[in-house]
Scaffold this motif. Structure first.
Motif, PDB file in Angstrom:
ATOM      1  N   GLN A   1     -30.267 -26.667 -53.515  1.00 62.11           N
ATOM      2  CA  GLN A   1     -29.900 -26.715 -54.911  1.00 62.11           C
ATOM      3  C   GLN A   1     -28.861 -27.811 -55.110  1.00 62.11           C
ATOM      4  O   GLN A   1     -28.002 -28.030 -54.269  1.00 62.11           O
ATOM      5  N   THR A   2     -28.952 -28.475 -56.235  1.00 67.23           N
ATOM      6  CA  THR A   2     -28.011 -29.544 -56.545  1.00 67.23           C
ATOM      7  C   THR A   2     -27.352 -29.263 -57.888  1.00 67.23           C
ATOM      8  O   THR A   2     -28.016 -28.918 -58.858  1.00 67.23           O
ATOM      9  N   LEU A   3     -26.038 -29.434 -57.912  1.00 66.13           N
ATOM     10  CA  LEU A   3     -25.246 -29.268 -59.130  1.00 66.13           C
ATOM     11  C   LEU A   3     -24.515 -30.582 -59.383  1.00 66.13           C
ATOM     12  O   LEU A   3     -23.866 -31.104 -58.473  1.00 66.13           O
ATOM     13  N   THR A   4     -24.644 -31.107 -60.602  1.00 67.87           N
ATOM     14  CA  THR A   4     -23.929 -32.323 -60.967  1.00 67.87           C
ATOM     15  C   THR A   4     -23.139 -32.051 -62.230  1.00 67.87           C
ATOM     16  O   THR A   4     -23.691 -31.588 -63.229  1.00 67.87           O
ATOM     17  N   LEU A   5     -21.845 -32.330 -62.175  1.00 69.83           N
ATOM     18  CA  LEU A   5     -20.957 -32.211 -63.329  1.00 69.83           C
ATOM     19  C   LEU A   5     -20.184 -33.523 -63.442  1.00 69.83           C
ATOM     20  O   LEU A   5     -19.268 -33.776 -62.655  1.00 69.83           O
ATOM     21  N   GLY A   6     -20.578 -34.364 -64.378  1.00 78.65           N
ATOM     22  CA  GLY A   6     -19.924 -35.658 -64.508  1.00 78.65           C
ATOM     23  C   GLY A   6     -20.122 -36.471 -63.235  1.00 78.65           C
ATOM     24  O   GLY A   6     -21.242 -36.705 -62.807  1.00 78.65           O
ATOM     25  N   SER A   7     -19.019 -36.862 -62.587  1.00 78.33           N
ATOM     26  CA  SER A   7     -19.106 -37.673 -61.369  1.00 78.33           C
ATOM     27  C   SER A   7     -19.126 -36.833 -60.094  1.00 78.33           C
ATOM     28  O   SER A   7     -19.180 -37.372 -58.991  1.00 78.33           O
ATOM     29  N   TYR A   8     -19.112 -35.497 -60.227  1.00 74.79           N
ATOM     30  CA  TYR A   8     -19.116 -34.601 -59.075  1.00 74.79           C
ATOM     31  C   TYR A   8     -20.537 -34.097 -58.816  1.00 74.79           C
ATOM     32  O   TYR A   8     -21.224 -33.646 -59.728  1.00 74.79           O
ATOM     33  N   THR A   9     -20.973 -34.187 -57.566  1.00 79.11           N
ATOM     34  CA  THR A   9     -22.286 -33.668 -57.175  1.00 79.11           C
ATOM     35  C   THR A   9     -22.123 -32.809 -55.939  1.00 79.11           C
ATOM     36  O   THR A   9     -21.377 -33.153 -55.021  1.00 79.11           O
TER      37      THR A   9
END
Length: 131
Positions: A1-9
């Motif tokens: 699973q991948t989570l991206t929030l702005g520049s954070y992955t």
């Protein structure tokens, strides 16, 4: 699973078997040249790997919780490696696993060496990075 929030992955839910008495066995590799080419899957050159290792022993189960931090550049420099890493962890028993990172021609490989305890182990990990 991948989570991206702005520049954070963060890539989570990763798991591998740590084979007993294995030497320099690859966990994963990242093509660092993809970072210079505009980021595709992988391609990140600085990251943190948070992990848990469980490995049975003759009397109980050894457990380790750690953070493996890696900083690399896209290609080898004149010294030939161009990667630094730090493995900071706490364990209830010696699980006898060493993690390493090597950069060869722009491919970063994270590997492990597991001592001969008579038992395989399991590593659960996630990778996180900032763009």
């Amino acid at each position: 699973q991948t989570l991206t929030l702005g520049s954070y992955t963060r890539h989570s839910g990763l798991q591998d078997t740590l084979t007993n008495n294995a030497t320099n066995t690859t966990l994963f590799s990242i093509d660092l040249t993809a970072a210079a080419a505009g980021r595709d899957v992988g391609g990140f050159s600085t990251f943190r790997m948070e992990y848990n290792i469980t490995r049975p022993t003759a009397v109980s189960t050894g457990k380790r919780r750690g953070t493996f931090t890696v900083v690399a550049i896209g290609d080898n420099d004149s010294s030939g490696n161009a990667v630094t890493y730090d493995d900071d962890y706490t364990e209830n028993e010696v699980v006898d696993v060493d993690l390493t990172a090597v950069n060869t021609a722009g491919v970063l490989t994270v590997s492990y060496t597991a001592g001969d305890t008579g038992y395989d182990g399991t590593i659960y990990y996630s990778l996180s990075y900032l763009d």
